[in-house]
Design a protein around this motif. Structure first.
Motif, mmCIF file in Angstrom:
data_model
loop_
_atom_site.group_PDB
_atom_site.id
_atom_site.type_symbol
_atom_site.label_atom_id
_atom_site.label_comp_id
_atom_site.label_asym_id
_atom_site.label_seq_id
_atom_site.Cartn_x
_atom_site.Cartn_y
_atom_site.Cartn_z
ATOM 1 N N VAL A 168 3.754 -7.978 -5.868
ATOM 2 C CA VAL A 168 4.277 -7.237 -4.728
ATOM 3 C C VAL A 168 5.292 -6.214 -5.218
ATOM 4 O O VAL A 168 5.289 -5.064 -4.797
ATOM 5 C CB VAL A 168 4.929 -8.191 -3.704
ATOM 6 C CG1 VAL A 168 5.645 -7.409 -2.600
ATOM 7 C CG2 VAL A 168 3.878 -9.117 -3.095
ATOM 8 N N VAL A 169 6.167 -6.635 -6.122
ATOM 9 C CA VAL A 169 7.184 -5.741 -6.681
ATOM 10 C C VAL A 169 6.901 -5.526 -8.169
ATOM 11 O O VAL A 169 6.388 -6.411 -8.852
ATOM 12 C CB VAL A 169 8.600 -6.319 -6.491
ATOM 13 C CG1 VAL A 169 8.944 -6.397 -5.021
ATOM 14 C CG2 VAL A 169 8.742 -7.686 -7.139
ATOM 15 N N LYS A 170 7.216 -4.354 -8.653
ATOM 16 C CA LYS A 170 7.017 -4.031 -10.057
ATOM 17 C C LYS A 170 8.074 -4.717 -10.907
ATOM 18 O O LYS A 170 9.269 -4.642 -10.613
ATOM 19 C CB LYS A 170 7.083 -2.515 -10.268
ATOM 20 C CG LYS A 170 6.846 -2.070 -11.711
ATOM 21 C CD LYS A 170 5.424 -2.366 -12.155
ATOM 22 C CE LYS A 170 5.168 -1.851 -13.565
ATOM 23 N NZ LYS A 170 3.778 -2.128 -13.997
ATOM 24 N N GLU A 171 7.637 -5.368 -11.984
ATOM 25 C CA GLU A 171 8.540 -6.017 -12.922
ATOM 26 C C GLU A 171 8.562 -5.214 -14.221
ATOM 27 O O GLU A 171 7.530 -5.098 -14.898
ATOM 28 C CB GLU A 171 8.079 -7.449 -13.203
ATOM 29 C CG GLU A 171 8.030 -8.323 -11.962
ATOM 30 C CD GLU A 171 7.486 -9.723 -12.213
ATOM 31 O OE1 GLU A 171 7.552 -10.556 -11.306
ATOM 32 O OE2 GLU A 171 6.987 -9.974 -13.355
ATOM 33 N N LEU A 172 9.705 -4.668 -14.562
ATOM 34 C CA LEU A 172 9.882 -3.953 -15.832
ATOM 35 C C LEU A 172 10.634 -4.877 -16.780
ATOM 36 O O LEU A 172 11.817 -5.161 -16.585
ATOM 37 C CB LEU A 172 10.649 -2.654 -15.606
ATOM 38 C CG LEU A 172 9.933 -1.599 -14.757
ATOM 39 C CD1 LEU A 172 10.830 -0.390 -14.525
ATOM 40 C CD2 LEU A 172 8.620 -1.165 -15.418
ATOM 41 N N PRO B 214 11.327 6.294 0.472
ATOM 42 C CA PRO B 214 10.576 6.570 1.709
ATOM 43 C C PRO B 214 9.370 7.482 1.544
ATOM 44 O O PRO B 214 8.403 7.358 2.308
ATOM 45 C CB PRO B 214 11.639 7.193 2.616
ATOM 46 C CG PRO B 214 12.896 6.521 2.195
ATOM 47 C CD PRO B 214 12.787 6.378 0.704
ATOM 48 N N THR B 215 9.394 8.392 0.578
ATOM 49 C CA THR B 215 8.239 9.264 0.370
ATOM 50 C C THR B 215 7.333 8.750 -0.740
ATOM 51 O O THR B 215 6.354 9.409 -1.098
ATOM 52 C CB THR B 215 8.706 10.684 0.016
ATOM 53 O OG1 THR B 215 9.546 10.631 -1.153
ATOM 54 C CG2 THR B 215 9.490 11.302 1.162
ATOM 55 N N GLY B 216 7.630 7.567 -1.286
ATOM 56 C CA GLY B 216 6.895 7.052 -2.436
ATOM 57 C C GLY B 216 5.558 6.436 -2.088
ATOM 58 O O GLY B 216 5.341 5.952 -0.972
ATOM 59 N N VAL B 217 4.673 6.408 -3.075
ATOM 60 C CA VAL B 217 3.294 5.956 -2.845
ATOM 61 C C VAL B 217 3.171 4.439 -2.747
ATOM 62 O O VAL B 217 2.161 3.920 -2.258
ATOM 63 C CB VAL B 217 2.368 6.479 -3.964
ATOM 64 C CG1 VAL B 217 2.294 8.001 -3.934
ATOM 65 C CG2 VAL B 217 2.824 5.984 -5.335
ATOM 66 N N LYS B 218 4.181 3.683 -3.211
ATOM 67 C CA LYS B 218 4.071 2.221 -3.224
ATOM 68 C C LYS B 218 4.840 1.550 -2.081
ATOM 69 O O LYS B 218 4.724 0.331 -1.896
ATOM 70 C CB LYS B 218 4.585 1.669 -4.558
ATOM 71 C CG LYS B 218 3.751 2.044 -5.771
ATOM 72 C CD LYS B 218 4.264 1.344 -7.026
ATOM 73 C CE LYS B 218 3.394 1.644 -8.235
ATOM 74 N NZ LYS B 218 3.880 0.940 -9.452
ATOM 75 N N ARG B 219 5.614 2.309 -1.342
ATOM 76 C CA ARG B 219 6.546 1.697 -0.394
ATOM 77 C C ARG B 219 5.845 0.896 0.710
ATOM 78 O O ARG B 219 6.221 -0.252 0.997
ATOM 79 C CB ARG B 219 7.445 2.774 0.232
ATOM 80 C CG ARG B 219 8.588 2.196 1.072
ATOM 81 C CD ARG B 219 9.481 3.311 1.606
ATOM 82 N NE ARG B 219 10.562 2.802 2.431
ATOM 83 C CZ ARG B 219 11.789 2.521 2.000
ATOM 84 N NH1 ARG B 219 12.078 2.656 0.711
ATOM 85 N NH2 ARG B 219 12.711 2.080 2.830
ATOM 86 N N SER B 220 4.827 1.447 1.323
ATOM 87 C CA SER B 220 4.199 0.765 2.462
ATOM 88 C C SER B 220 3.506 -0.521 2.023
ATOM 89 O O SER B 220 3.604 -1.552 2.707
ATOM 90 C CB SER B 220 3.210 1.690 3.169
ATOM 91 O OG SER B 220 2.191 2.108 2.285
ATOM 92 N N ASP B 221 2.820 -0.496 0.883
ATOM 93 C CA ASP B 221 2.163 -1.707 0.389
ATOM 94 C C ASP B 221 3.197 -2.773 0.031
ATOM 95 O O ASP B 221 2.980 -3.970 0.263
ATOM 96 C CB ASP B 221 1.300 -1.387 -0.834
ATOM 97 C CG ASP B 221 0.020 -0.654 -0.459
ATOM 98 O OD1 ASP B 221 -0.341 -0.646 0.736
ATOM 99 O OD2 ASP B 221 -0.615 -0.076 -1.366
ATOM 100 N N LEU B 222 4.312 -2.329 -0.567
ATOM 101 C CA LEU B 222 5.355 -3.285 -0.939
ATOM 102 C C LEU B 222 5.928 -3.967 0.298
ATOM 103 O O LEU B 222 6.086 -5.198 0.328
ATOM 104 C CB LEU B 222 6.449 -2.546 -1.714
ATOM 105 C CG LEU B 222 7.545 -3.386 -2.375
ATOM 106 C CD1 LEU B 222 8.125 -2.674 -3.595
ATOM 107 C CD2 LEU B 222 8.667 -3.692 -1.392
ATOM 108 N N LEU B 223 6.206 -3.198 1.340
ATOM 109 C CA LEU B 223 6.760 -3.784 2.561
ATOM 110 C C LEU B 223 5.769 -4.724 3.230
ATOM 111 O O LEU B 223 6.157 -5.749 3.809
ATOM 112 C CB LEU B 223 7.182 -2.674 3.521
ATOM 113 C CG LEU B 223 8.405 -1.851 3.075
ATOM 114 C CD1 LEU B 223 8.626 -0.667 4.002
ATOM 115 C CD2 LEU B 223 9.652 -2.727 3.034
#
Length: 371
Positions: A309-313, A332-341
């Protein structure tokens, strides 16, 4: 009755404090003695030693400090026998507490464990150690019931105490003004509560903050570490603010966050704040961990969801460029935000309802009263 609690880090101190409050609702005359921190002391425990003396992170760091750890353990064992409580309540902190469980069992002291050690993550047969030395295990993660069932050990799943802490949280309406924050959206930096976490991870977080002029970055500092530690690291970043012991107020307002792997990743998800998970330790500790870790993720968010769900670095991947790129993706304008939420919604549903501390405290007092 008398209760002896041991927590070895900041999150354990929080959960221990809430547990003490729940115990005292059922046993108003309860006497509590603790290895923990300010929050357990404020809840009414007699504080024997602060967790800051015990918070070593990583295999190499534990080995380097074995002498200190052994001395503290001997002190703890002697204090436990001197007071002989009705029950020893252990809170996470596996390396120390599993040894204390064995010691207490040997000396006829009842043992409860609240917040299971993460034995499902590595060296899974330590579950047999828990089964042999712990009278009752109170777990807080939904997948732990099935894990311990493989070892024919029935546990008490009470839900997650973070939900209690969040339910009790009252945001400060003047937080921005009191901390000199302007009206720009906030990106929170939560680098952890251990000295080594701060020195290993915060510099990379800070180096990633350039080029986000429409946002303000705020570091969540903790009072159990010296201010001078943060002063040195923040000296070259005048645009980064800091707030002390106010992670929840910070997350309440944050648009996104950079978070060191640990309890804070789950807290961030429960606040519905998109995050990038960061982790780095010494080369030797990481090399050992890679050989031992038995789960595909390090963050509780991904472990509960059983998917990314969240990126692990982690380690070499934790670079300023990677952090900045992943951060942009969850803004808010990022490509991963909606999937993450959407993933957060799944995690929150699996977590259930508040009341873990109350359920655990009630069950503990009832078990002791029944003999």
């Amino acid at each position: 009755m008398t209760y002896y609690l041991i927590a070895g880090e900041r999150s354990g101190d929080l959960h221990g404090a809430n547990l003490i409050k729940a115990i005292r609702e059922r046993d108003p005359a309860a006497q509590c003695r603790a290895y923990g921190g300010e929050q357990m002391e404020a809840a009414g425990a007699t504080l024997v030693r602060h967790y800051r003396d015990m918070a070593f992170m990583g295999f190499l760091e534990v080995v380097k400090n074995l002498g200190t750890i052994r001395r503290i353990m001997r002190e703890c064992q002697a204090d436990l026998l001197a007071h002989r409580p009705d029950v020893l309540i252990l809170i996470d902190y596996a390396g120390f507490n599993l040894r204390m469980a064995r010691f207490a069992r040997k000396h006829g002291i009842r043992v409860f464990y609240y917040i299971s050690p993460k034995v499902w993550a590595w060296n899974q047969r330590r579950a047999l150690n828990i089964k042999a030395n712990v009278d009752r295990l109170f777990t807080i993660l939904p997948f732990e019931t099935e894990f311990f069932a493989k070892y024919e050990y029935n546990v008490d799943y009470v839900g997650n105490p973070l939900l209690d802490a969040l339910a009790a949280f009252q945001p400060d309406p003047d937080f921005r003004q009191e901390n000199g924050l302007d009206e720009r959206p906030i990106i929170a930096l939560l680098p952890g509560s251990r000295h080594q976490e701060i020195t290993s991870i915060l510099p990379t977080m800070l180096a990633s903050t350039r080029g986000f002029d429409t946002y303000q970055f705020v570091v969540g500092t903790v009072s159990n570490l010296p201010t001078s530690l943060y002063d040195a690291l923040l000296a070259d970043y005048p645009h980064v603010r800091r707030v002390n012991d106010a992670a929840y107020d910070l997350l309440h307002l944050a648009t996104a966050a950079l978070v060191t792997s640990g309890t804070a990743t789950l807290e961030t998800a429960l606040f519905n704040v998109p995050q990038v998970v960061c982790y780095k330790t010494t080369f030797i500790s990481y090399a050992i961990a890679r050989r031992l870790i038995a789960v595909p993720f390090i963050s509780l968010v991904n472990l509960i969801a059983n998917r990314e769900v969240v990126k692990e670095l982690i380690q070499a991947d934790l670079t300023p460029a990677n952090v900045a790129n992943e951060l942009r993706a969850v803004l808010p304008t990022g490509v991963k935000r909606s999937d993450l939420l959407a993933g957060y919604t799944d995690v929150q549903e699996k977590m259930g309802e508040p009341g873990a501390s109350e359920r655990a405290g009630r069950a503990m007092v009832q078990a002791l009263q029944q003999g």
